[in-house]
Design an enzyme around this catalytic site. Structure first.
Site, PDB file in Angstrom:
ATOM      1  N   ASP A 151     -21.157 -39.831  32.145  1.00  0.00           N
ATOM      2  CA  ASP A 151     -22.552 -39.427  32.112  1.00  0.00           C
ATOM      3  C   ASP A 151     -23.348 -40.510  32.820  1.00  0.00           C
ATOM      4  O   ASP A 151     -23.128 -41.706  32.581  1.00  0.00           O
ATOM      5  CB  ASP A 151     -23.040 -39.271  30.667  1.00  0.00           C
ATOM      6  CG  ASP A 151     -24.398 -38.589  30.650  1.00  0.00           C
ATOM      7  OD1 ASP A 151     -24.445 -37.367  30.438  1.00  0.00           O
ATOM      8  OD2 ASP A 151     -25.408 -39.279  30.894  1.00  0.00           O
ATOM      9  N   ASP A 197     -22.874 -33.488  22.443  1.00  0.00           N
ATOM     10  CA  ASP A 197     -24.340 -33.575  22.407  1.00  0.00           C
ATOM     11  C   ASP A 197     -25.043 -32.684  23.423  1.00  0.00           C
ATOM     12  O   ASP A 197     -26.207 -32.334  23.249  1.00  0.00           O
ATOM     13  CB  ASP A 197     -24.783 -35.036  22.623  1.00  0.00           C
ATOM     14  CG  ASP A 197     -24.210 -35.640  23.899  1.00  0.00           C
ATOM     15  OD1 ASP A 197     -23.467 -34.943  24.616  1.00  0.00           O
ATOM     16  OD2 ASP A 197     -24.489 -36.819  24.184  1.00  0.00           O
ATOM     17  N   HIS A 198     -24.344 -32.290  24.474  1.00  0.00           N
ATOM     18  CA  HIS A 198     -25.006 -31.503  25.525  1.00  0.00           C
ATOM     19  C   HIS A 198     -24.983 -30.002  25.226  1.00  0.00           C
ATOM     20  O   HIS A 198     -26.014 -29.352  25.198  1.00  0.00           O
ATOM     21  CB  HIS A 198     -24.321 -31.739  26.882  1.00  0.00           C
ATOM     22  CG  HIS A 198     -24.704 -33.006  27.563  1.00  0.00           C
ATOM     23  ND1 HIS A 198     -24.490 -34.242  27.018  1.00  0.00           N
ATOM     24  CD2 HIS A 198     -25.290 -33.231  28.773  1.00  0.00           C
ATOM     25  CE1 HIS A 198     -24.929 -35.171  27.860  1.00  0.00           C
ATOM     26  NE2 HIS A 198     -25.422 -34.582  28.926  1.00  0.00           N
ATOM     27  N   ARG A 238     -35.496 -37.201  33.874  1.00  0.00           N
ATOM     28  CA  ARG A 238     -35.355 -36.450  35.135  1.00  0.00           C
ATOM     29  C   ARG A 238     -36.303 -35.263  35.154  1.00  0.00           C
ATOM     30  O   ARG A 238     -36.407 -34.549  34.151  1.00  0.00           O
ATOM     31  CB  ARG A 238     -33.920 -35.935  35.298  1.00  0.00           C
ATOM     32  CG  ARG A 238     -32.988 -37.054  35.573  1.00  0.00           C
ATOM     33  CD  ARG A 238     -31.592 -36.615  35.975  1.00  0.00           C
ATOM     34  NE  ARG A 238     -30.893 -37.815  36.368  1.00  0.00           N
ATOM     35  CZ  ARG A 238     -29.621 -38.075  36.124  1.00  0.00           C
ATOM     36  NH1 ARG A 238     -28.869 -37.183  35.526  1.00  0.00           N
ATOM     37  NH2 ARG A 238     -29.085 -39.211  36.502  1.00  0.00           N
ATOM     38  N   ARG A 254     -21.849 -35.372  36.945  1.00  0.00           N
ATOM     39  CA  ARG A 254     -21.003 -34.184  36.787  1.00  0.00           C
ATOM     40  C   ARG A 254     -20.058 -34.011  37.971  1.00  0.00           C
ATOM     41  O   ARG A 254     -20.485 -33.824  39.108  1.00  0.00           O
ATOM     42  CB  ARG A 254     -21.864 -32.929  36.566  1.00  0.00           C
ATOM     43  CG  ARG A 254     -22.828 -32.604  37.669  1.00  0.00           C
ATOM     44  CD  ARG A 254     -23.801 -31.486  37.265  1.00  0.00           C
ATOM     45  NE  ARG A 254     -24.787 -31.969  36.315  1.00  0.00           N
ATOM     46  CZ  ARG A 254     -26.039 -31.525  36.223  1.00  0.00           C
ATOM     47  NH1 ARG A 254     -26.464 -30.558  37.012  1.00  0.00           N
ATOM     48  NH2 ARG A 254     -26.875 -32.027  35.347  1.00  0.00           N
ATOM     49  N   SER A 273     -26.866 -36.663  38.291  1.00  0.00           N
ATOM     50  CA  SER A 273     -25.809 -36.608  37.277  1.00  0.00           C
ATOM     51  C   SER A 273     -24.456 -37.108  37.780  1.00  0.00           C
ATOM     52  O   SER A 273     -24.180 -37.152  38.972  1.00  0.00           O
ATOM     53  CB  SER A 273     -25.691 -35.153  36.839  1.00  0.00           C
ATOM     54  OG  SER A 273     -24.438 -34.884  36.306  1.00  0.00           O
TER      55      SER A 273
HETATM   56  C1  MIC Z   1     -27.877 -35.235  33.081  1.00  0.00           C
HETATM   57  O1  MIC Z   1     -28.729 -35.859  32.476  1.00  0.00           O
HETATM   58  O2  MIC Z   1     -28.040 -34.776  34.224  1.00  0.00           O
HETATM   59  C2  MIC Z   1     -26.547 -35.002  32.380  1.00  0.00           C
HETATM   60  C3  MIC Z   1     -26.481 -33.586  32.011  1.00  0.00           C
HETATM   61  O3  MIC Z   1     -26.476 -35.781  31.227  1.00  0.00           O
HETATM   62  C4  MIC Z   1     -25.444 -35.398  33.357  1.00  0.00           C
HETATM   63  C5  MIC Z   1     -24.092 -35.068  32.903  1.00  0.00           C
HETATM   64  C6  MIC Z   1     -23.712 -33.645  33.107  1.00  0.00           C
HETATM   65  O4  MIC Z   1     -24.093 -33.044  34.089  1.00  0.00           O
HETATM   66  O5  MIC Z   1     -22.968 -33.152  32.259  1.00  0.00           O
HETATM   67  C7  MIC Z   1     -25.462 -36.876  33.751  1.00  0.00           C
HETATM   68  O6  MIC Z   1     -26.464 -37.514  33.661  1.00  0.00           O
HETATM   69  O7  MIC Z   1     -24.433 -37.384  34.227  1.00  0.00           O
HETATM   70 FE1  SF4 Z   2     -28.507 -35.751  27.649  1.00  0.00          FE
HETATM   71 FE2  SF4 Z   2     -28.455 -36.397  30.246  1.00  0.00          FE
HETATM   72 FE3  SF4 Z   2     -30.718 -35.680  29.043  1.00  0.00          FE
HETATM   73 FE4  SF4 Z   2     -29.631 -37.980  28.450  1.00  0.00          FE
HETATM   74  S1  SF4 Z   2     -30.434 -37.381  30.438  1.00  0.00           S
HETATM   75  S2  SF4 Z   2     -30.482 -36.517  26.997  1.00  0.00           S
HETATM   76  S3  SF4 Z   2     -27.468 -37.516  28.543  1.00  0.00           S
HETATM   77  S4  SF4 Z   2     -28.945 -34.395  29.367  1.00  0.00           S
END
Ligand code: MIC
Ligand code: SF4
Length: 643
Positions: A119, A64-65, A379, A537, A535
């Protein structure tokens, strides 16, 4: 003494430790999820553990990312994850099926179960009454292998909801209110449990909006009870067999209580650049806007989209505004198509995006320079949108939709009467984009498809007894993982290639950092409070590891990032006295001696700053398990040793 819902589920899943606030407990994990941006690493780690089949009740791998395929990298990663899933007993949600949290809520989440996901927004499952926690990829890999997941036994905050939301005021406004009161650090070490009469007035997707964005509080997770409303939702998903009623005992004891009268909640926005910088719309005023993005795992449910369609019906998006809409799942998109709402959105001029994270992670739709963008996401960290000086405001779908028409930030209550929006009695169900794993027999002949961009997990080494190096970087408070390891369309395709992605580590703060750190060979990073928020990550730990960072010394850490550092074998240190932050500058020569002994005994660690002729006392609060992980040089080495 009665129990909270959190205590009930955690206690039923405890496999290690003592249920005492603040101490470490190990819990059995029933379900796991991964997404593609963290998943490749998680599956490389799982492979390295040498376990042929997952040992959870259900594990799902989502794509999905990284769905913008501007080179071979992302497509290769998708194929890799698909093949690993097939071989090792994991369900594979193909690209196009939707955002992991939305799909998991619809099709897989079960009240009372435990879920960890690679995630940070995995707590979305709390909307169904799950203990659902965001974790690093390695922790998820261990849980897939049947290992326990370790958390600090949390404090439990009761958010007591009374009353009912006023027309056009949304679940998003509720979580914005909680963020305003508790801040982005306010949930650290805590589970946020929602109770009270007001709970009944919120549908499961609304509850999920609240638990999803609870991640921004720094909380371990958030949870709602499982009640009649939960049953209705599961019935409509043809999953009523998954329902169990669950709630806290009436005499449960909480560590903190927050009272919210839903009727008093007002439409609000989180202003740049932090999710807790929340102001009522009335205070921000009729600000002119450039862009509106509707979607993300926070606000992309069918109900959200139906409200948006109602507002946009027969109108046209303001000429100065670009509106994009990404429905959260194939189920949502399909239902919008079948009931005509999709036509309304298209007619109004919305740019329809695929069901994926998209602009939320900077995969397209970056705003214009200094552009003001209203987003229904969770975010708004600086630069995350892909435009460094973009001004991102986080709002409800209702605020987003009406503002897209007027061209200025607009209070949706000006729309007047609100019709009753109800969830359908039956969702359209078609799981044809979820590929089940191969049988154990067939799995033996499944070939793993590895593209050239997929590089192995970085090398780790047991803890050194003496670290003698420079401070390679000094940063301030609230450093996010988007600062440490930025995302976006250019960098995300490198998530499976640590040497390549490391070249972007901390470049948001300091363009020269990667080169400098690599040249130094070994170094220490210094930071302020709430270091590593955001995140899950693990790249935010693996890239520094690759660049030779041996320790990170800060005022305080965010939960998931601290675990990721430990898992990578990087020493997480905090100042015993926060004022000592001023006693180190970038470039200073630092020495720590007798590390092995200090880590083993749990004694304070003394860092000598040779440049400033100062001694700094550092804390490194580790449990017996995390000590062993640090000594072994990270969780992968530790797990291999202990398997
Ligand atoms: C985000 O919303 O920051 C992400 C991208 O979903 C991350 C995961 C990632 O960095 O791959 C998260 O929330 O953990
Ligand atoms: Fe995707 Fe993270 Fe954004 Fe949710 S917050 S839509 S998991 S990138």
């Amino acid at each position: 003494m009665g129990l909270t819902l959190t205590e009930k589920i955690l206690k039923a899943h405890m496999v290690d430790g003592e249920f005492k606030k603040g101490s470490e407990i190990g819990i059995r994990i029933d379900q796991t999820l991964t997404q593609d941006a963290t998943g490749t690493m998680a599956y490389l780690e799982f492979e390295a553990m040498g376990i042929p089949r997952v040992r959870t009740e259900k594990s799902v791998a989502y794509i999905d990312h990284n769905t913008l395929q501007s080179g071979f990298e992302n497509a290769d990663d998708h194929r890799f994850i698909g093949s690993v899933a097939k071989k090792h007993g994991i369900y594979f949600s193909r690209p196009g099926n939707g955002i992991c949290h939305q799909v998991h809520l619809e099709r897989f989440g079960i009240p009372g179960k435990t879920l960890i996901g690679s995630d940070s927004h995995t707590p979305t499952g709390g909307g169904l009454g799950m203990i659902a926690i965001g974790a690093g990829g390695l922790d998820v890999a261990v849980a897939m292998g049947g290992g326990a997941y370790y958390i600090t036994c949390p404090k439990i905050v009761k958010v007591h909801l009374t009353g009912k939301l006023s027309p056009w005021v949304a679940a998003k406004d509720v979580i914005l209110e909680v963020l305003k009161r508790l801040s982005v650090k306010g949930g650290v070490g805590k589970v946020i449990e929602y109770c009270g009469e007001g709970v009944k007035t919120l549908s499961v997707p609304e509850r999920a909006t609240i638990t999803n964005m609870g991640a921004e509080l720094g909380a371990t997770t958030s949870i709602f009870p499982s009640d009649e409303v939960t049953l209705e939702f599961l019935k409509a998903q043809k999953r009523e067999a998954d329902w169990t009623p669950l709630s806290a005992d009436s005499d449960a004891v909480y560590d903190e209580i927050v009272e919210i009268d839903l009727a008093s909640v007002e439409p609000a926005a989180a202003c740049p650049h932090s999710p807790d910088n929340v102001k009522p719309l009335s205070e921000i005023g009729n600000m002119k806007i450039d862009q509106v993005c509707i979607g993300s795992c926070t606000n992309s449910s069918l109900l959200d989209m139906l409200k948006v369609a109602y507002i946009l019906k027969g109108k046209t998006v303001h000429p100065d505004v670009s509106l994009s809409i990404a429905p959260g799942s194939k189920q949502v998109l399909n239902m919008l198509a079948q009931n005509g709402a999709l036509g309304i959105l298209i007619d109004a001029g919305a740019r329809i995006l695929e069901s994926a994270c998209g602009p939320c992670i900077g995969m397209g739709q970056s705003p214009n320079s200094k552009g003001i963008s209203l987003r229904t996401f969770n975010r708004n960290f600086e630069g995350r949108s892909g435009t460094k000086d973009g001004q991102i405001y986080l709002v409800s779908p209702e605020v987003a939709a009406i503002s897209a028409l007027t061209g200025v930030l607009t209070d949706p209550r000006t729309l007047g009467d609100m019709p009753k929006f109800e969830l359908p009695k039956e969702f359209v169900i078609n799981d044809n984009m979820v590929v089940p794993p191969a049988s154990e027999e067939e799995a033996k002949s499944v070939e793993i498809l590895r593209g050239p961009n997929i590089k192995p997990f970085p090398k780790t080494a047991p803890l050194l007894d003496k670290i003698e190096c420079k401070c390679s970087l000094k940063v301030g408070d609230n450093i996010t993982t988007d600062h440490i390891m930025p995302a976006g369309a250019k960098i995300l395709p490198l998530r499976s290639n640590i040497p390549a992605i490391s070249k972007f580590c901390f470049t948001v703060c300091d363009e020269q950092f990667p080169e400098r750190a690599e040249k130094l060979g070994q170094s220490i990073i210094v930071g302020g409070a709430n270091y590593g928020q955001g995140s899950s990550r693990e790249h935010a730990a693996l890239a520094p590891l690759h660049l030779g960072v041996k320790a990170v010394l800060v005022k305080s850490f965010a939960r998931i990032h601290r675990s990721n550092l430990i898992n990578a074998g990087i020493l997480p240190l905090t100042f015993a006295n926060e004022n000592d932050y001023d006693k180190i500058n970038e470039g200073d020569d630092l020495v720590i001696e007798n590390l092995t002994e200090s880590v083993k005994s749990g004694k304070d660690i003394i860092l000598k700053n040779k440049t400033q002729n100062a001694e700094i006392v550092c804390k490194c609060d580790l449990t017996d398990r995390t000590k062993a992980i640090i000594l072994a040089g990270g969780l992968l080495s530790y797990t291999k040793e202990n398997i």
